[in-house]
Design a protein around this motif. Structure first.
Motif, PDB file in Angstrom:
ATOM      1  N   PHE A  23     -12.078 -42.920 -33.379  1.00  0.00           N
ATOM      2  CA  PHE A  23     -12.247 -44.371 -33.410  1.00  0.00           C
ATOM      3  C   PHE A  23     -12.967 -44.704 -32.114  1.00  0.00           C
ATOM      4  N   THR A  24     -13.964 -45.569 -32.201  1.00  0.00           N
ATOM      5  CA  THR A  24     -14.724 -45.906 -30.997  1.00  0.00           C
ATOM      6  C   THR A  24     -15.113 -47.370 -30.991  1.00  0.00           C
ATOM      7  N   PHE A  25     -15.276 -47.918 -29.787  1.00  0.00           N
ATOM      8  CA  PHE A  25     -15.811 -49.281 -29.679  1.00  0.00           C
ATOM      9  C   PHE A  25     -17.192 -49.231 -29.037  1.00  0.00           C
ATOM     10  N   THR A  26     -17.351 -48.383 -28.035  1.00  0.00           N
ATOM     11  CA  THR A  26     -18.650 -48.310 -27.350  1.00  0.00           C
ATOM     12  C   THR A  26     -19.349 -46.947 -27.499  1.00  0.00           C
ATOM     13  N   GLY A  27     -18.785 -46.069 -28.315  1.00  0.00           N
ATOM     14  CA  GLY A  27     -19.508 -44.834 -28.662  1.00  0.00           C
ATOM     15  C   GLY A  27     -19.062 -43.556 -27.972  1.00  0.00           C
ATOM     16  N   THR A  28     -18.273 -43.668 -26.906  1.00  0.00           N
ATOM     17  CA  THR A  28     -17.902 -42.458 -26.161  1.00  0.00           C
ATOM     18  C   THR A  28     -17.061 -41.504 -27.024  1.00  0.00           C
ATOM     19  N   SER A  29     -16.050 -42.031 -27.670  1.00  0.00           N
ATOM     20  CA  SER A  29     -15.158 -41.175 -28.478  1.00  0.00           C
ATOM     21  C   SER A  29     -15.925 -40.511 -29.621  1.00  0.00           C
ATOM     22  N   LYS A  30     -16.915 -41.215 -30.147  1.00  0.00           N
ATOM     23  CA  LYS A  30     -17.737 -40.620 -31.213  1.00  0.00           C
ATOM     24  C   LYS A  30     -18.495 -39.406 -30.668  1.00  0.00           C
ATOM     25  N   PRO A  60     -10.283 -44.348 -27.615  1.00  0.00           N
ATOM     26  CA  PRO A  60     -10.297 -44.896 -26.251  1.00  0.00           C
ATOM     27  C   PRO A  60      -8.928 -45.380 -25.766  1.00  0.00           C
ATOM     28  N   LYS A  61      -8.789 -45.448 -24.454  1.00  0.00           N
ATOM     29  CA  LYS A  61      -7.601 -46.048 -23.846  1.00  0.00           C
ATOM     30  C   LYS A  61      -7.808 -47.556 -23.847  1.00  0.00           C
ATOM     31  N   TRP A  62      -6.920 -48.262 -24.522  1.00  0.00           N
ATOM     32  CA  TRP A  62      -6.998 -49.726 -24.578  1.00  0.00           C
ATOM     33  C   TRP A  62      -5.684 -50.324 -24.058  1.00  0.00           C
ATOM     34  N   ILE A  86      -8.198 -38.665 -25.365  1.00  0.00           N
ATOM     35  CA  ILE A  86      -8.287 -40.077 -24.979  1.00  0.00           C
ATOM     36  C   ILE A  86      -9.334 -40.261 -23.889  1.00  0.00           C
ATOM     37  N   SER A  87     -10.289 -41.111 -24.192  1.00  0.00           N
ATOM     38  CA  SER A  87     -11.329 -41.430 -23.216  1.00  0.00           C
ATOM     39  C   SER A  87     -10.932 -42.725 -22.505  1.00  0.00           C
ATOM     40  N   TYR A  88     -11.030 -42.725 -21.184  1.00  0.00           N
ATOM     41  CA  TYR A  88     -10.598 -43.915 -20.425  1.00  0.00           C
ATOM     42  C   TYR A  88     -11.538 -44.177 -19.267  1.00  0.00           C
ATOM     43  N   LYS A  89     -11.484 -45.420 -18.790  1.00  0.00           N
ATOM     44  CA  LYS A  89     -12.391 -45.791 -17.707  1.00  0.00           C
ATOM     45  C   LYS A  89     -11.806 -45.387 -16.354  1.00  0.00           C
ATOM     46  N   GLY A  90     -10.503 -45.585 -16.181  1.00  0.00           N
ATOM     47  CA  GLY A  90      -9.992 -45.180 -14.873  1.00  0.00           C
ATOM     48  C   GLY A  90      -8.583 -45.595 -14.530  1.00  0.00           C
ATOM     49  N   TRP A  91      -7.849 -46.221 -15.458  1.00  0.00           N
ATOM     50  CA  TRP A  91      -6.491 -46.627 -15.068  1.00  0.00           C
ATOM     51  C   TRP A  91      -5.524 -46.600 -16.269  1.00  0.00           C
ATOM     52  N   LYS A 114     -11.954 -38.814 -18.460  1.00  0.00           N
ATOM     53  CA  LYS A 114     -12.498 -39.994 -17.788  1.00  0.00           C
ATOM     54  C   LYS A 114     -13.938 -40.186 -18.257  1.00  0.00           C
ATOM     55  N   GLU A 115     -14.264 -41.415 -18.645  1.00  0.00           N
ATOM     56  CA  GLU A 115     -15.592 -41.690 -19.217  1.00  0.00           C
ATOM     57  C   GLU A 115     -16.725 -41.198 -18.297  1.00  0.00           C
ATOM     58  N   ARG A 116     -16.547 -41.446 -17.001  1.00  0.00           N
ATOM     59  CA  ARG A 116     -17.601 -41.072 -16.044  1.00  0.00           C
ATOM     60  C   ARG A 116     -17.806 -39.551 -16.029  1.00  0.00           C
TER      61      ARG A 116
HETATM   62  C1  LIG Z   1     -10.146 -53.654 -25.385  1.00  0.00           C
HETATM   63  C2  LIG Z   1     -10.358 -52.599 -24.327  1.00  0.00           C
HETATM   64  C3  LIG Z   1      -9.360 -52.310 -23.408  1.00  0.00           C
HETATM   65  C4  LIG Z   1      -9.546 -51.309 -22.436  1.00  0.00           C
HETATM   66  N1  LIG Z   1      -8.518 -51.025 -21.559  1.00  0.00           N
HETATM   67  C5  LIG Z   1      -8.675 -50.015 -20.657  1.00  0.00           C
HETATM   68  C6  LIG Z   1      -7.612 -49.665 -19.769  1.00  0.00           C
HETATM   69  O1  LIG Z   1      -6.530 -50.262 -19.773  1.00  0.00           O
HETATM   70  N2  LIG Z   1      -7.810 -48.617 -18.912  1.00  0.00           N
HETATM   71  C7  LIG Z   1      -8.987 -47.910 -18.849  1.00  0.00           C
HETATM   72  O2  LIG Z   1      -9.095 -46.983 -18.063  1.00  0.00           O
HETATM   73  N3  LIG Z   1     -10.024 -48.249 -19.673  1.00  0.00           N
HETATM   74  C8  LIG Z   1      -9.890 -49.271 -20.567  1.00  0.00           C
HETATM   75  N4  LIG Z   1     -10.938 -49.594 -21.414  1.00  0.00           N
HETATM   76  C9  LIG Z   1     -12.171 -48.816 -21.315  1.00  0.00           C
HETATM   77  C10 LIG Z   1     -12.237 -47.681 -22.347  1.00  0.00           C
HETATM   78  O3  LIG Z   1     -11.043 -46.957 -22.438  1.00  0.00           O
HETATM   79  C11 LIG Z   1     -13.341 -46.693 -21.972  1.00  0.00           C
HETATM   80  O4  LIG Z   1     -14.533 -47.374 -21.700  1.00  0.00           O
HETATM   81  C12 LIG Z   1     -13.529 -45.684 -23.108  1.00  0.00           C
HETATM   82  O5  LIG Z   1     -14.248 -44.567 -22.614  1.00  0.00           O
HETATM   83  C13 LIG Z   1     -14.306 -46.299 -24.253  1.00  0.00           C
HETATM   84  O6  LIG Z   1     -14.323 -45.420 -25.364  1.00  0.00           O
HETATM   85  P1  LIG Z   1     -15.218 -45.758 -26.654  1.00  0.00           P
HETATM   86  O7  LIG Z   1     -16.654 -45.818 -26.149  1.00  0.00           O
HETATM   87  O8  LIG Z   1     -14.981 -44.644 -27.584  1.00  0.00           O
HETATM   88  O9  LIG Z   1     -14.793 -47.087 -27.195  1.00  0.00           O
HETATM   89  C14 LIG Z   1     -10.768 -50.595 -22.374  1.00  0.00           C
HETATM   90  C15 LIG Z   1     -11.804 -50.919 -23.288  1.00  0.00           C
HETATM   91  C16 LIG Z   1     -11.594 -51.895 -24.254  1.00  0.00           C
HETATM   92  C17 LIG Z   1     -12.703 -52.221 -25.239  1.00  0.00           C
END
Ligand SMILES: Cc1cc2nc3c(=O)[nH]c(=O)nc-3n(C[C@H](O)[C@H](O)[C@H](O)COP(=O)(O)O)c2cc1C
Length: 139
Positions: free
Chosen positions: A6-13, A68-70, A93-98, A124-126
């Motif tokens: 499942f992806t919103f911005t493409g990373t997980s894909k 992704p981590k949401w 799980i892909s995440y930005k940093g927290w 970590k996405e980076r």
């Molecule tokens: C609704 C939403 C909530 C998010 N919450 C977090 C968060 O709590 N911690 C974090 O590290 N990244 C958070 N992110 C960033 C995503 O986890 C990160 O950019 C991820 O790599 C995106 O994956 P995707 O491209 O597959 O959607 C959030 C992104 C979205 C859209």
């Protein structure tokens, strides 16, 4: 083995496609509502909320799931995990940093007791973007 994402911005894909290439498997998408970022962000604050997940059901006992981590919850992923049956599950799980560790723990608790083995990999996405540059470098 089956690979889902499942992806919103493409990373997980992209991560799912990378794994798919290694194992020669076509990743399957989990589709949901096309909502704007702010609405997803609001919904991600509601733990265990489960929202529309459309996907081809798994036919294999091992499932790799990239998502992704949401905040506290990714509602389509929660819905997917409530619906599927498998024996081995790998969560990537892909995440930005927290907050990634507590998020992973939340998901571990949600998984059915019928799943015999759960593995979590946090990316970590980076870091993924750096790996991508190396893998897909065209020179
Ligand atoms: C609704 C939403 C909530 C998010 N919450 C977090 C968060 O709590 N911690 C974090 O590290 N990244 C958070 N992110 C960033 C995503 O986890 C990160 O950019 C991820 O790599 C995106 O994956 P995707 O491209 O597959 O959607 C959030 C992104 C979205 C859209």
């Amino acid at each position: 083995m089956e690979v889902y994402y499942f992806t919103f911005t493409g990373t997980s894909k992209k991560i799912a496609e990378f794994i798919g290439k290694i194992f020669n498997i076509k990743p399957k998408e989990i589709k949901s509502y096309k909502l704007p970022y702010l609405l997803w962000l609001f919904l991600s604050f509601i733990p265990y909320l489960s929202l529309k997940a459309i996907f081809e059901p798994p036919t294999n006992d091992t499932v790799i799931l990239c998502f992704p981590k949401w905040t506290f919850n990714c509602p389509p992923v929660t819905c997917f995990l409530k619906k599927i049956k498998c024996k081995k599950l790998v969560l990537i799980i892909s995440y930005k940093g927290w907050g990634e560790k507590s998020y992973a723990n939340l998901y571990k608790k949600l998984i059915s007791k019928d799943v015999k083995k759960v593995t979590v990999i946090l990316i970590k996405e980076r870091v993924w973007k750096e790996i991508e540059k190396i893998i897909y470098k065209s020179d």
